[in-house]
Design a protein around this motif. Structure first.
Motif: not given
Length: 505
Positions: A173, A177-178, A180-181, A194-199, A201
């Motif tokens: 994780r 978290s670093h 974006k793809h 495309s977005g953050s790892f939190n989004e 998840s």
């Protein structure tokens, strides 16, 4: 989004396992210098896909094109480091000594004469070589496995500064978290996000919940149809028996009775087949949707009891020492471990796995004595000591002492381990699946074990698998001895004491 021309392209690619199980069908992808993280459950085919991308494995069908052959750092690395050491030291760059120092290695001239490297140090050397080569496209398969905190920080730093194509398979994780793809692989297909790892998840959690609800709805519908079919069959049987009695009372000729009976049987048979085919089709559709769900394997322990023995310290180490090359790896370790959770921690190369192998009896110490009072079960990193051609189904029958198929099946269903995977050789499973299979066997072993020894148990586990493992180990009431670099994981399972060879906390 892109900085380079096309560096890797897959067109109409089909990939299957050696057993013929389809992994990817008509896969089309284009990479143009992005940094992409590939995620998916254990056994879904991520490592196989990287091998095809690297040109190491041919696809069953389709084309793989690249401007320059990608450099792949595999998850499973050779134990010999001679080749990689020669390659590293042959690269004439002024920063080599600095790079080695950042990773905790001695000077290049000294490192060439060493022949004792830990798993983490071997991975560091392969990753360093990949960085120094600086390929057009870099493929990393679970690059944080085995790495200590220092190694993970170093890896993330140079990944952030990497300016060429990069594809990483990982469950880590912190590393994810670093990015974006993301390229998401599941049984229902592949997708891009495309977005953050939190989004991502949150999105995957919502999709998994919707899929579970739909699956439950389909199962309930099939149950109702099955119940209705049974009722109809019983009603027809009663009518059939009543009709026979009526015909006998009317003294209907036997030839005419047989004709009527034959027509009724044909009509009823056709209707039953049509209904059965319809239910079978719906079952297949439900099975497809089930395979599309996130595989959830909560290793819950509802009925696992530990037979605690009279001795409150089942593991005792007396003056344990181990030597390597020119000196001691560790020396004069005295330790008593009770029914508690105990962790062996430290940087790569301090002797964690060596000490674990001494405890389980695989390696003799240079000096000292180990006393074990109780039944011990152990799983090496990635379940390597469970590489067998036997299936989990067969092995579980042996460990549980049950020869009844339905009882073993209930155990697998309780742990939600896929029956199809349980019928395959354990050696053919992914490392994460193999660890799960081994834990199920040990949890149901008869007579039961009191001491559980694990080397990097989160190795290659997907997100669901790691969550399930945490729950299982937190509930474990016997002695647990675990090697891990993940301090947060150790805290979550209730580790009460840690040892770093040479120091006890």
């Amino acid at each position: 989004m892109t900085k380079h021309s096309t560096s890797l392209k897959l067109k109409g690619v089909n990939i299957s396992t050696l057993e013929g199980r389809p992994l990817f069908n008509d896969l089309n992808m284009v990479f143009e210098g992005e940094k992409v993280a590939v995620i998916g459950r254990n056994g879904i085919g991520k490592s196989t896909l990287l091998k095809v991308m690297a040109g190491i494995q041919e696809p069953d069908q389709g084309e793989v094109r690249f401007r320059e052959q990608p450099c792949l750092v595999s998850q499973q690395l050779p134990s010999s480091v001679e080749t990689v050491l020669k390659a590293i030291t042959s690269i004439n760059i002024s920063s080599l000594e600095k790079e080695l120092k950042e990773l905790g290695f001695p000077e290049p001239s000294e490192i060439m004469h060493s022949n004792n490297f830990s798993y983490g140090e071997i991975r560091k050397l392969h990753l360093l070589l990949a960085k120094l080569i600086s390929p057009d496209m870099l493929l990393l398969d679970e690059p944080t496995e085995d790495l200590d905190e220092r190694g993970v920080e170093w890896l993330i730093d140079w990944i952030l500064s990497w300016e060429k194509g990069l594809i990483v398979v990982s469950h880590d994780r912190l590393l994810l978290s670093h990015f974006k793809h993301f390229f998401i692989i599941s049984e229902s297909g592949c997708s891009y996000f495309s977005g953050s790892f939190n989004e991502l998840s949150l999105l995957l959690e919502d999709q998994a919940l919707d899929a579970e609800k739909q699956y439950i709805k389909q199962i309930n519908m099939l149950d109702r149809k099955e119940e209705h079919r049974v009722k109809v069959t019983r009603r027809r049987r009663r009518k059939k028996n009543f009709g026979r009695i009526s015909e006998l009372e009317r003294c209907t000729p036997k030839s005419r009775l047989n004709t009527k009976r034959g027509k009724a049987q044909v009509n009823q048979g056709k209707a039953a087949r049509i209904e059965q085919d319809r239910i079978s089709t719906e079952r297949k559709r439900t099975l497809v949707s089930r395979r599309a769900l996130s595989v959830n394997l909560p290793l819950e322990l509802p009925d696992i009891k530990i037979d605690v023995l009279g001795n409150n310290t089942p593991v005792v180490l007396e003056s344990i020492s181990a030597k390597f090359d020119k000196g001691y790896l560790f020396k004069d370790i005295d330790l008593s471990i009770g029914y508690e959770k105990f962790a062996i921690v430290g940087s790569n190369g301090v002797g964690k796995t060596t000490l674990l192998n001494i405890i389980v009896g695989n390696t003799k110490p240079f000096s000292g004595k180990v006393s074990i009072d109780g039944n011990l079960g152990w799983i090496s990193q990635g379940g390597a000591n469970w590489m067998t051609d036997e299936s989990l189904f067969a092995r579980l029958m042996i460990y549980s002492g049950s020869q009844k198929t339905d009882e073993v099946t209930r155990v697998l269903l309780m742990h939600k381990f896929p029956i199809a995977l349980a019928e395959r050789p354990i050696s053919s499973l992914s490392p994460g699946e193999r660890v799960r299979a081994a834990l199920i066997c040990l949890f149901h072993q008869k007579p039961g074990i009191q001491i559980l020894v694990l080397d990097e148990p989160t190795f290659s586990l997907d997100f669901v698998g790691e969550t399930s493992l945490r729950k299982a180990l937190k509930a474990w009431k016997g002695t647990l001895i675990v090697v891990s670099h993940n301090r947060e994981f150790l805290k979550s399972i209730g580790v009460s004491k840690t040892l770093e060879p040479g120091r006890i906390n």
